[in-house]
Scaffold this active site. Sequence first.
Site, PDB file in Angstrom:
ATOM      1  N   ALA A  95     -11.877   6.847   9.373  1.00  0.00           N
ATOM      2  CA  ALA A  95     -11.990   5.883  10.409  1.00  0.00           C
ATOM      3  C   ALA A  95     -10.836   6.469  11.319  1.00  0.00           C
ATOM      4  O   ALA A  95     -10.892   5.930  13.052  1.00  0.00           O
ATOM      5  CB  ALA A  95     -13.017   4.695  10.409  1.00  0.00           C
ATOM      6  N   GLU A 115      28.636   1.798  14.502  1.00  0.00           N
ATOM      7  CA  GLU A 115      29.485   2.023  14.580  1.00  0.00           C
ATOM      8  C   GLU A 115      31.062   0.797  14.499  1.00  0.00           C
ATOM      9  O   GLU A 115      31.616   0.879  13.741  1.00  0.00           O
ATOM     10  CB  GLU A 115      29.510   2.058  15.939  1.00  0.00           C
ATOM     11  CG  GLU A 115      28.789   3.004  16.561  1.00  0.00           C
ATOM     12  CD  GLU A 115      27.490   2.714  16.826  1.00  0.00           C
ATOM     13  OE1 GLU A 115      27.037   3.116  17.699  1.00  0.00           O
ATOM     14  OE2 GLU A 115      26.829   1.711  15.387  1.00  0.00           O
ATOM     15  N   CYS A 166      24.641   0.661  21.342  1.00  0.00           N
ATOM     16  CA  CYS A 166      23.555  -0.275  22.003  1.00  0.00           C
ATOM     17  C   CYS A 166      25.258  -0.834  23.476  1.00  0.00           C
ATOM     18  O   CYS A 166      26.081  -1.528  23.024  1.00  0.00           O
ATOM     19  CB  CYS A 166      23.920  -1.345  20.675  1.00  0.00           C
ATOM     20  SG  CYS A 166      24.751  -2.739  19.812  1.00  0.00           S
ATOM     21  N   THR A 224     -10.686  -1.478  -1.309  1.00  0.00           N
ATOM     22  CA  THR A 224     -10.441  -0.516  -1.699  1.00  0.00           C
ATOM     23  C   THR A 224      -9.410  -2.040  -2.889  1.00  0.00           C
ATOM     24  O   THR A 224      -9.445  -1.565  -4.344  1.00  0.00           O
ATOM     25  CB  THR A 224      -9.073   0.393  -1.143  1.00  0.00           C
ATOM     26  OG1 THR A 224      -9.457   1.392  -1.141  1.00  0.00           O
ATOM     27  CG2 THR A 224      -7.609   0.265  -2.537  1.00  0.00           C
ATOM     28  N   GLU A 263      -3.184   3.100   2.142  1.00  0.00           N
ATOM     29  CA  GLU A 263      -4.043   3.767   1.411  1.00  0.00           C
ATOM     30  C   GLU A 263      -5.350   3.142   1.212  1.00  0.00           C
ATOM     31  O   GLU A 263      -5.115   2.285   0.609  1.00  0.00           O
ATOM     32  CB  GLU A 263      -2.319   3.274   0.261  1.00  0.00           C
ATOM     33  CG  GLU A 263      -1.343   4.250   0.463  1.00  0.00           C
ATOM     34  CD  GLU A 263      -0.103   3.695  -0.834  1.00  0.00           C
ATOM     35  OE1 GLU A 263      -0.548   3.033  -1.810  1.00  0.00           O
ATOM     36  OE2 GLU A 263       0.838   3.991  -0.744  1.00  0.00           O
ATOM     37  N   LEU A 269       0.340  -2.602  -4.218  1.00  0.00           N
ATOM     38  CA  LEU A 269       0.588  -2.201  -2.538  1.00  0.00           C
ATOM     39  C   LEU A 269       2.493  -3.026  -3.008  1.00  0.00           C
ATOM     40  O   LEU A 269       2.979  -3.480  -1.224  1.00  0.00           O
ATOM     41  CB  LEU A 269       0.036  -2.900  -1.921  1.00  0.00           C
ATOM     42  CG  LEU A 269      -1.773  -2.437  -1.908  1.00  0.00           C
ATOM     43  CD1 LEU A 269      -1.729  -2.695  -0.388  1.00  0.00           C
ATOM     44  CD2 LEU A 269      -1.523  -0.622  -1.802  1.00  0.00           C
ATOM     45  N   ALA A 322     -17.614   9.505  -8.692  1.00  0.00           N
ATOM     46  CA  ALA A 322     -19.282   9.039  -8.530  1.00  0.00           C
ATOM     47  C   ALA A 322     -18.570   7.375  -8.492  1.00  0.00           C
ATOM     48  O   ALA A 322     -18.934   6.207  -7.653  1.00  0.00           O
ATOM     49  CB  ALA A 322     -19.892   9.585  -8.667  1.00  0.00           C
ATOM     50  N   GLY A 343      -9.404   4.151   1.012  1.00  0.00           N
ATOM     51  CA  GLY A 343     -10.626   4.983   0.943  1.00  0.00           C
ATOM     52  C   GLY A 343     -10.883   5.996   1.922  1.00  0.00           C
ATOM     53  O   GLY A 343     -10.356   5.951   3.356  1.00  0.00           O
TER      54      GLY A 343
END
Length: 364
Positions: free
Chosen positions: A303, A57, A80, A201, A295, A209, A169, A297
């Site tokens: 999990a 704004e 706000c 990883t 990112e 990353l 593999a 495995g």
Amino acid sequence: MSEFSATDHAHMARALRLAERGAWTTKPNPMVGCVIAHGQTVVGEGFHQYAGQPHAEVFALGQAGARARGATVYVTLEPCAHTGRTGPCADALVAAGVSRVVTAMRDPFPQVDGAGFEKLRAAGIAVQVGLLEAQVRELNRGFLSQVVRGRPWLRVKLGASVDGRTAMASGESKWITGAAARADVQRWRARSGAILTGARTVIADDPSLTARPEEDQPVVPPLRVVLDATLASLDQVRVQAGDAPTLYLHGPLPTRVADHDQVHFEQIPLHEGRLDLRAVLAALARHRVCEVQVEAGATLSGALMAAGLVDELLLYLAPTLLGDGARPLLSHLGIAALAEQQRLRVVDERRVGADLRLLLRPAG
């Protein structure tokens, strides 16, 4: 008949597009856009660019100047009403003499949450709420998750062959998806507050990353988060290099590990011998992370899915087959019968180069 006209829709759609321009820089604040107009004539516009800097704004009012008096303001989130690192936008709108404010949605942040509307209405300004609300909620799903649920929005990024394999593999995985898909991932990284991975990883791939989109636009670097119960991956230093901060979340250790430069350490409680994933999200919430891109495995990703913590899957499918010996997309989901399957719904699907990109969310 809708309370909003075609002109209202057009101006709010423009405000939404402006808000999107802050996707890589506003975190942890919400993305907000603003348009000020007299009828179809736009006299000012702006968007929130960086946390701690002026809100949308303020930029729009600065552009409009005296032409803001009597105008309609279209803003994607409730103005706000409190003083943080910037002054209250509701007060600025009142001082400018605007006549009407149209917003997409109320701001659930406790220090706003309707107080902005109250200030505007008390000054005699007409307030209308709800125009393009679904689109704004989608854009700011990370911010809303943090404020409403007290935890970040969690996205798991996966790249796989059409037979659902992510690596051979041996662990070899470069490259299953194409260059266009990899470039697209960088854009998703750029909008994230954190990029999260596991120790396996980091040890296997030594990733940096970082967010490196091809577009020449500023990016506030996402926090790099490594889940490493015993800090076994500390020798891999690419994840600690550069300007982006790094956070290691670990379990109980004999001695405390000292922070250095932009590398930080925090202990997380264990659950059944592994880092408690809910405690991980709580820690990220304390670091004001609104949106997390995982990112990792198949084990960590699976999990998180099994724990019901995944809000969306960003899946890139490459038109290739890797065979039975290759590694699966997700593991340890705990599904033993068809009745236990986890249904997903497709939110978006599109071609990215030669690959197919799916954005999926739990059907429930």
